[in-house]
Design a protein around this motif. Structure first.
Motif, PDB file in Angstrom:
ATOM      1  N   LEU A 151       0.825  -1.202   0.000  1.00 39.00           N
ATOM      2  CA  LEU A 151       0.000   0.000   0.000  1.00 39.00           C
ATOM      3  C   LEU A 151       0.859   1.253   0.000  1.00 39.00           C
ATOM      4  O   LEU A 151       0.669   2.164  -0.814  1.00 39.00           O
ATOM      5  CB  LEU A 151      -0.930  -0.001   1.218  1.00 39.00           C
ATOM      6  CG  LEU A 151      -1.739   1.274   1.461  1.00 39.00           C
ATOM      7  CD1 LEU A 151      -2.697   1.529   0.307  1.00 39.00           C
ATOM      8  CD2 LEU A 151      -2.491   1.187   2.775  1.00 39.00           C
ATOM      9  N   LEU A 152       1.840   1.310   0.899  1.00 39.46           N
ATOM     10  CA  LEU A 152       2.695   2.488   0.996  1.00 39.46           C
ATOM     11  C   LEU A 152       3.524   2.683  -0.255  1.00 39.46           C
ATOM     12  O   LEU A 152       3.692   3.802  -0.748  1.00 39.46           O
ATOM     13  CB  LEU A 152       3.608   2.368   2.226  1.00 39.46           C
ATOM     14  CG  LEU A 152       2.902   2.337   3.578  1.00 39.46           C
ATOM     15  CD1 LEU A 152       3.903   2.090   4.690  1.00 39.46           C
ATOM     16  CD2 LEU A 152       2.131   3.621   3.822  1.00 39.46           C
ATOM     17  N   LEU A 153       4.049   1.582  -0.803  1.00 33.57           N
ATOM     18  CA  LEU A 153       4.847   1.661  -2.017  1.00 33.57           C
ATOM     19  C   LEU A 153       4.004   2.170  -3.181  1.00 33.57           C
ATOM     20  O   LEU A 153       4.431   3.050  -3.946  1.00 33.57           O
ATOM     21  CB  LEU A 153       5.428   0.282  -2.358  1.00 33.57           C
ATOM     22  CG  LEU A 153       6.256   0.189  -3.641  1.00 33.57           C
ATOM     23  CD1 LEU A 153       7.497   1.058  -3.538  1.00 33.57           C
ATOM     24  CD2 LEU A 153       6.654  -1.260  -3.911  1.00 33.57           C
ATOM     25  N   GLN A 154       2.803   1.621  -3.326  1.00 35.46           N
ATOM     26  CA  GLN A 154       1.922   2.021  -4.411  1.00 35.46           C
ATOM     27  C   GLN A 154       1.490   3.479  -4.265  1.00 35.46           C
ATOM     28  O   GLN A 154       1.434   4.227  -5.246  1.00 35.46           O
ATOM     29  CB  GLN A 154       0.688   1.109  -4.446  1.00 35.46           C
ATOM     30  CG  GLN A 154      -0.292   1.414  -5.574  1.00 35.46           C
ATOM     31  CD  GLN A 154       0.237   1.016  -6.938  1.00 35.46           C
ATOM     32  OE1 GLN A 154       1.329   0.457  -7.048  1.00 35.46           O
ATOM     33  NE2 GLN A 154      -0.521   1.315  -7.968  1.00 35.46           N
ATOM     34  N   GLN A 155       1.203   3.901  -3.055  1.00 33.71           N
ATOM     35  CA  GLN A 155       0.802   5.290  -2.828  1.00 33.71           C
ATOM     36  C   GLN A 155       1.938   6.248  -3.161  1.00 33.71           C
ATOM     37  O   GLN A 155       1.719   7.283  -3.803  1.00 33.71           O
ATOM     38  CB  GLN A 155       0.364   5.474  -1.369  1.00 33.71           C
ATOM     39  CG  GLN A 155      -1.006   4.877  -1.073  1.00 33.71           C
ATOM     40  CD  GLN A 155      -1.363   4.980   0.399  1.00 33.71           C
ATOM     41  OE1 GLN A 155      -0.515   4.776   1.264  1.00 33.71           O
ATOM     42  NE2 GLN A 155      -2.606   5.273   0.690  1.00 33.71           N
ATOM     43  N   ARG A 156       3.140   5.912  -2.746  1.00 30.66           N
ATOM     44  CA  ARG A 156       4.280   6.777  -3.028  1.00 30.66           C
ATOM     45  C   ARG A 156       4.541   6.880  -4.531  1.00 30.66           C
ATOM     46  O   ARG A 156       4.762   7.963  -5.073  1.00 30.66           O
ATOM     47  CB  ARG A 156       5.531   6.245  -2.317  1.00 30.66           C
ATOM     48  CG  ARG A 156       5.546   6.488  -0.824  1.00 30.66           C
ATOM     49  CD  ARG A 156       6.925   6.180  -0.264  1.00 30.66           C
ATOM     50  NE  ARG A 156       6.966   6.440   1.160  1.00 30.66           N
ATOM     51  CZ  ARG A 156       7.184   5.528   2.086  1.00 30.66           C
ATOM     52  NH1 ARG A 156       7.357   4.278   1.732  1.00 30.66           N
ATOM     53  NH2 ARG A 156       7.220   5.836   3.353  1.00 30.66           N
ATOM     54  N   ARG A 157       4.535   5.741  -5.209  1.00 26.44           N
ATOM     55  CA  ARG A 157       4.799   5.725  -6.655  1.00 26.44           C
ATOM     56  C   ARG A 157       3.736   6.518  -7.403  1.00 26.44           C
ATOM     57  O   ARG A 157       4.037   7.318  -8.291  1.00 26.44           O
ATOM     58  CB  ARG A 157       4.825   4.280  -7.161  1.00 26.44           C
ATOM     59  CG  ARG A 157       5.253   4.149  -8.615  1.00 26.44           C
ATOM     60  CD  ARG A 157       4.999   2.744  -9.124  1.00 26.44           C
ATOM     61  NE  ARG A 157       3.586   2.415  -9.128  1.00 26.44           N
ATOM     62  CZ  ARG A 157       2.726   2.876 -10.048  1.00 26.44           C
ATOM     63  NH1 ARG A 157       3.133   3.707 -10.994  1.00 26.44           N
ATOM     64  NH2 ARG A 157       1.460   2.531 -10.004  1.00 26.44           N
ATOM     65  N   LEU A 158       2.482   6.316  -7.019  1.00 24.41           N
ATOM     66  CA  LEU A 158       1.387   7.004  -7.685  1.00 24.41           C
ATOM     67  C   LEU A 158       1.417   8.501  -7.398  1.00 24.41           C
ATOM     68  O   LEU A 158       1.156   9.328  -8.282  1.00 24.41           O
ATOM     69  CB  LEU A 158       0.058   6.390  -7.241  1.00 24.41           C
ATOM     70  CG  LEU A 158      -1.213   6.834  -7.967  1.00 24.41           C
ATOM     71  CD1 LEU A 158      -1.063   6.666  -9.467  1.00 24.41           C
ATOM     72  CD2 LEU A 158      -2.402   6.012  -7.472  1.00 24.41           C
TER      73      LEU A 158
END
Length: 294
Positions: free
Chosen positions: A156-163
């Motif tokens: 979740l955190l990785l996807q949020q940061r990338r997005l």
């Protein structure tokens, strides 16, 4: 372009798929169309493809698909297209719908596909504001943020940061990821949840201390997980210091029982400095730019 948003369509209805593809092709999106749940899972798990938002037509395959994504710890922004037969019911119950995937999902009436771009923007915006605990739609109890499974939280955190970075480049978004929901703050949750949260953070911090001076590359991940949980729960610095001191005291007592010196524990001042530096950086980034020079 790197900053174009990648939209994955899984639409079992051929006519709806054509309509959506036609509508979205005129927007600044990169469109990928899949025709089966397995094809979608393969795409999601591919290292060559990064999906920014899913658009899924709700049929009998959706629940098993979401279960698989959930179990493997994969959370993505999603717009769920509701069948025409359910449109009237959806309009009546839109405020009380049960989440199928996570609490940031967006429902779209099949009769209003021309507004799909607004639903995509809403789905992404809500996902970026999704606190870690909000993803737990299948948990039998309501848990505080810190009790989310680490694998799911990491994704979740990785996807949020990338997005967020992609949106920052494409649309000028700034700091969206760092907006928190006050209802998940430590001071606003129940006493039982507070105790469980502190217990969990203590165990997380214990893991950090035990591995801090090892050659394990996962230590940065452990620190990120701890700091993110503390940040989203708005844990006071004094509480983190209290966790640190209690654990150091516990280790000191154990070393004395074993007849060993506890001077080595002085080195672990670096641990709390590292943690607080990471947390301070998150708070700095959460402050709107216009307030930095006030």
């Amino acid at each position: 372009m790197q900053s174009r948003l990648s939209i994955c369509l899984y639409i079992s209805n051929h006519h709806i798929a054509q309509d959506l593809t036609s509508i979205l092709s005129n927007k600044s999106y990169s469109i990928q169309l899949v025709y089966s749940s397995q094809e979608l899972l393969d795409l999601v798990n591919s290292h060559d493809v990064q999906i920014d938002c899913l658009v899924i037509f709700r049929d009998t395959t959706v629940s098993p698909l979401f279960n698989q994504l959930y179990e493997q710890g994969t959370l993505l922004p999603v717009v769920i297209i509701e069948p025409e037969l359910d449109s009237e019911v959806l309009l009546e119950k839109v405020g009380t719908l049960t989440c199928l995937y996570h609490s940031a999902e967006v429902r779209q009436l099949v009769t209003t596909l021309d507004d799909i771009d607004k639903s995509l923007e809403l789905a992404i915006a809500q996902f970026l504001r999704l606190g870690p605990s909000c993803s737990l739609v299948k948990s039998p109890v309501s848990l505080p943020e810190a009790l989310v499974p680490d694998k799911q939280l990491s994704f979740l955190l990785l996807q949020q940061r990338r997005l967020a970075e992609k949106l920052k480049e494409r649309l000028g978004y700034l700091g969206v990821f760092y907006k928190r929901n006050p209802k998940h703050f430590f001071r606003n949750i129940s006493k039982i949840q507070q105790e469980e949260l502190i217990k969990h953070l203590t165990e997380e911090y214990r893991k950090i201390i035990l591995n801090y001076f090892s050659n394990e590359t996962e230590i940065n991940q452990f620190i990120d997980q701890f700091v993110n949980k503390a940040f989203f729960a708005d844990i006071a610095i004094s509480k983190i210091l209290e966790i640190h001191m209690e654990l150091i005291d516990e280790f000191s007592q154990q070393l004395k029982i074993e007849g060993r010196s506890d001077e080595i524990l002085l080195d672990y001042r670096l641990t709390i400095i590292d943690i607080l530096a990471h947390l301070g950086e998150m708070y700095r980034r959460s402050v709107p730019r216009e307030n930095l020079y006030v």
